[in-house]
Design a protein around this motif. Structure first.
Motif, mmCIF file in Angstrom:
data_model
loop_
_atom_site.group_PDB
_atom_site.id
_atom_site.type_symbol
_atom_site.label_atom_id
_atom_site.label_comp_id
_atom_site.label_asym_id
_atom_site.label_seq_id
_atom_site.Cartn_x
_atom_site.Cartn_y
_atom_site.Cartn_z
ATOM 1 N N ALA A 93 -1.961 2.859 -2.183
ATOM 2 C CA ALA A 93 -3.125 3.151 -1.347
ATOM 3 C C ALA A 93 -3.845 4.401 -1.829
ATOM 4 O O ALA A 93 -5.088 4.455 -1.857
ATOM 5 C CB ALA A 93 -2.706 3.308 0.119
ATOM 6 N N GLN A 94 -3.072 5.428 -2.194
ATOM 7 C CA GLN A 94 -3.686 6.659 -2.701
ATOM 8 C C GLN A 94 -4.391 6.412 -4.031
ATOM 9 O O GLN A 94 -5.482 6.945 -4.275
ATOM 10 C CB GLN A 94 -2.613 7.739 -2.855
ATOM 11 N N THR B 164 -11.426 3.182 -6.215
ATOM 12 C CA THR B 164 -12.637 2.661 -5.570
ATOM 13 C C THR B 164 -13.741 3.716 -5.540
ATOM 14 O O THR B 164 -14.927 3.379 -5.660
ATOM 15 C CB THR B 164 -12.343 2.161 -4.144
ATOM 16 N N ALA B 165 -13.357 4.994 -5.403
ATOM 17 C CA ALA B 165 -14.360 6.062 -5.439
ATOM 18 C C ALA B 165 -15.010 6.137 -6.819
ATOM 19 O O ALA B 165 -16.226 6.320 -6.943
ATOM 20 C CB ALA B 165 -13.725 7.402 -5.074
ATOM 21 N N ALA C 127 -5.678 3.568 -4.952
ATOM 22 C CA ALA C 127 -6.862 2.760 -4.644
ATOM 23 C C ALA C 127 -8.008 3.620 -4.134
ATOM 24 O O ALA C 127 -9.185 3.344 -4.418
ATOM 25 C CB ALA C 127 -6.508 1.695 -3.611
ATOM 26 N N ASP C 128 -7.684 4.660 -3.376
ATOM 27 C CA ASP C 128 -8.727 5.552 -2.870
ATOM 28 C C ASP C 128 -9.513 6.168 -4.026
ATOM 29 O O ASP C 128 -10.745 6.245 -3.995
ATOM 30 C CB ASP C 128 -8.097 6.649 -2.005
ATOM 31 N N ARG C 129 -8.802 6.583 -5.067
ATOM 32 C CA ARG C 129 -9.468 7.201 -6.210
ATOM 33 C C ARG C 129 -10.188 6.158 -7.064
ATOM 34 O O ARG C 129 -11.309 6.382 -7.529
ATOM 35 C CB ARG C 129 -8.461 7.990 -7.054
ATOM 36 N N ARG D 72 -17.821 8.162 -2.911
ATOM 37 C CA ARG D 72 -17.484 8.089 -1.486
ATOM 38 C C ARG D 72 -18.758 8.100 -0.637
ATOM 39 O O ARG D 72 -18.832 7.426 0.400
ATOM 40 C CB ARG D 72 -16.542 9.227 -1.113
ATOM 41 N N PRO E 118 0.794 -1.242 0.000
ATOM 42 C CA PRO E 118 0.000 0.000 0.000
ATOM 43 C C PRO E 118 0.818 1.280 0.000
ATOM 44 O O PRO E 118 0.387 2.291 -0.558
ATOM 45 C CB PRO E 118 -0.832 -0.130 1.291
ATOM 46 N N GLU F 199 -16.384 11.062 -8.077
ATOM 47 C CA GLU F 199 -15.690 10.487 -6.917
ATOM 48 C C GLU F 199 -16.410 10.856 -5.618
ATOM 49 O O GLU F 199 -16.484 10.040 -4.686
ATOM 50 C CB GLU F 199 -14.239 10.953 -6.898
#
Length: 628
Positions: free
Chosen positions: A54-55, A61-62, A57-59, A178, A27, A174
């Motif tokens: 990890a960063q 998944t959003a 993945a945040d985008r 969220r 990550p 995004e």
């Protein structure tokens, strides 16, 4: 069972599975670099910024959750029309993680063909780069009853609108995603877990030379296989830094995403072709994929600069270039004969000296860290391949098509053979048909053309073998050589077969001024050629040879330039059979380009288009012709 077989057979069902596994495993490691404008700097000022897995993945998944919130269902299509940038990758991964399928659209595609692709694919949503790409969608919105949403990467204050089309920015999508995850925290993981290997993942439309393009159906397993096969091949390593500028709407660029996620290396993303030379010393890549035209332009640029400096510097360059070719060719011949690359002592000494004088500067131009560059989409002239290999920048040719989800053969870094496209990737089979056509079978092969069962049946056998349309051969060590495109082979009126790409490759190897060349002669009594010259190389020569102050078109039409190019034509003709020789040639008033429809986005020449456009020039070369 070998570790390679283990990796291939245990590959995940999809790149969506692979992506979530990669994020879980590393990550905090750097995943992507991309350029961003610096707000208070000079006009055009920018810097490269990094994102961890990890960063990223945040985008992703959003975006995936945002698509789910819009009601996207399994295998429904979401188009992407944008230049190569990190948001393209996030959008594509978001589509995959939502269980939908991406429709790749070249940003250079005109409004009419964009509408055709969106309608034929049944795309329900589209990611667009900016207002210009959105305008193409809006122009033909009445032809797109399935299209409900448009998501803009770079929104502007006054975006074009169409009735019934919901337009929102990527940031807004995004945000929705969220919020959706707040209510359904496991939505994306649950969706990814349900993805099956044979679900549609991508539709890529082939850039046909005539008629409408065909949608190639590539399933999730095609991309999962690409990731595993690229790692097994040894082409990519976890500590690599790869510079990605290729169009992601093209299968070559798209396949690189799978390999990067598989190995977890850093991907530096910037699709601006005019920034490649500037970016290389900044990114300092260890690997890069490219089209042969880039290496041809780099070589021609180096040669032109040396020629302009004249005198001793030009003589040193010419000597060093020949030493590079001799060193690489001799080493390869030794490798084939003995299993190791060995050269005579005298050649090794010359090569060491040339390295200090010339090759080090060439490697520095590529960033100084490049251990190999993959090349595909067209053939690289062997002399140019030997030059770069001898200079310490090996160009590893590979082979693949849209219908094979890109690479199916590739040259290994430690055992490359210039003039071949390497060995088959693990898990892919290659055989040669009786007529010389290359046949392929493996997990990366398409599942057919979208809505075109008859066209699918023409190329895809019931036992899985795919007819490539390329002519080639396989040597005793398993290296594949492409000799020509089946449909490009032509027969002269004298009954002699001619492979035009072989002649074109030879010409590109000896003429530093050429940009594109098209050998013609089907049904004719001799061969001719249409030749487009590289303006960036030609104009400095013109300024030094009494043609300064003239336009490019004026320079090209001058007798001096015709005589210059004729010298190279005669040089090539000297090594050809009589029926292969170029009897006449015409210099084009401008270079071929994508905008005029003469090149595909991957820079392949569309032969029928060019021959139609310059039919008068072609006919003039055959006026009053007698049997040759």
């Amino acid at each position: 069972m070998s570790s390679a077989q283990d990796l291939l057979e245990s590959r995940p069902h999809s790149v969506a599975h692979l992506f979530l596994s990669r994020v879980g495993a590393t990550p905090d490691r750097e995943a992507y670099r991309h350029p961003v404008a610096v707000g208070q700097g000079a006009p055009g000022a920018e810097e490269w910024r990094s994102l961890t897995w990890a960063q990223a993945a945040d985008r992703v998944t959003a975006i995936a959750a945002g698509l789910l919130s819009l009601g996207l269902r399994t295998e429904e299509r979401v188009a992407i029309s944008s230049s190569t940038r990190v948001e393209w990758i996030f959008a594509d991964l978001g589509v995959m993680c939502a269980g939908a399928a991406a429709t790749a659209v070249y940003p250079s595609t005109d409004a009419d063909e964009t509408a055709y692709i969106l309608a034929d694919s049944g795309s329900r949503a589209i990611f667009v780069e900016d207002a210009a790409q959105l305008a193409k969608v809006v122009e033909h919105a009445d032809r797109l009853p399935d299209l409900d949403h448009a998501i803009v990467f770079d929104p502007e204050a006054d975006l074009p609108r169409a009735k019934g089309l919901d337009v929102l920015s990527l940031a807004e999508l995004e945000e929705r995603g969220r919020a959706y995850l707040g209510e359904h925290p496991e939505a994306v993981e649950t969706t990814v877990a349900s993805i099956e290997r044979e679900q549609l993942a991508t539709l890529i439309y082939t850039s046909g030379t005539t008629g409408r393009p065909k949608g190639v159906r590539l399933v999730h397993d095609c991309w999962s296989y690409q990731g595993a096969a690229q790692e097994v091949s040894g082409l990519l390593q976890p500590d690599d830094v790869q510079f990605l500028w290729l169009p992601l709407s093209h299968v070559f660029g798209k396949a690189l995403i799978s390999g990067q996620i598989q190995t977890g290396h850093v991907l530096a993303v910037d699709g601006r072709v005019d920034r490649i030379v500037t970016n290389l010393p900044v990114v300092r890549p260890t690997v890069m994929a490219s089209a042969p035209r880039v290496f041809e332009k780099v070589y021609n640029g180096i040669a032109a600069k040396a020629r302009a400096e004249g005198g001793a510097k030009y003589r040193i360059f010419r000597w060093a270039a020949q030493v590079a070719r001799d060193h690489a060719r001799t080493g390869q011949e030794s490798l084939v004969a003995t299993g190791s690359r060995k050269v005579p002592l005298w050649l090794g000494v010359q090569h060491a000296l040339a390295d200090k004088l010339v090759y080090g500067k060439i490697r520095a131009a590529f960033g100084g860290e490049l251990r190999g560059s993959a090349s595909g989409s067209a053939a690289l002239a062997p002399d140019i391949g030997y030059f770069f290999a001898g200079a310490g920048v090996p160009v590893l040719e590979g082979y693949g098509l849209t219908e094979t989800s890109a690479a199916c053969t590739v040259n290994p870094v430690d055992d490359y053979r210039v003039g071949t496209v390497g060995r088959p990737l693990p898990g892919t089979e290659v055989r040669i048909a009786e007529d010389g056509e290359i046949l392929l079978r493996g997990p990366g092969i398409m599942r057919g053309y979208h809505n075109l069962p008859e066209k699918t049946a023409e190329v895809l056998e019931s036992d899985g073998w795919f007819r490539t349309g390329d002519i080639g051969e396989i040597d005793k060590e398993g290296f594949v050589r492409i000799t020509d495109r089946k449909k490009d082979l032509f027969k002269t009126s004298g009954g002699k077969y001619v492979a035009p790409t072989e002649i074109e490759g030879r010409f590109k190897a000896v003429c530093p001024f050429v940009s594109n060349i098209l050998v013609i002669g089907n049904g004719r009594n001799y061969c001719t050629a249409l030749i487009a010259l590289d303006e960036s190389v030609l104009m400095p020569w013109a300024a030094s040879n009494g043609l300064g102050g003239r336009s490019y078109a004026e320079v090209v039409s001058s007798p001096d330039v015709h005589a210059l190019i004729d010298g190279f034509v005669q040089r090539v003709n000297g090594d050809l059979q009589r029926w292969q020789t170029i009897k006449k040639f015409s210099l084009l008033p401008r270079d071929l380009d994508v905008e005029h429809g003469e090149l595909t986005p991957s820079l392949k020449v569309k032969r029928p288009v060019v021959e139609r456009e310059y039919a008068e020039l072609v006919e003039a070369m055959y006026e009053g012709a007698r049997e040759a």
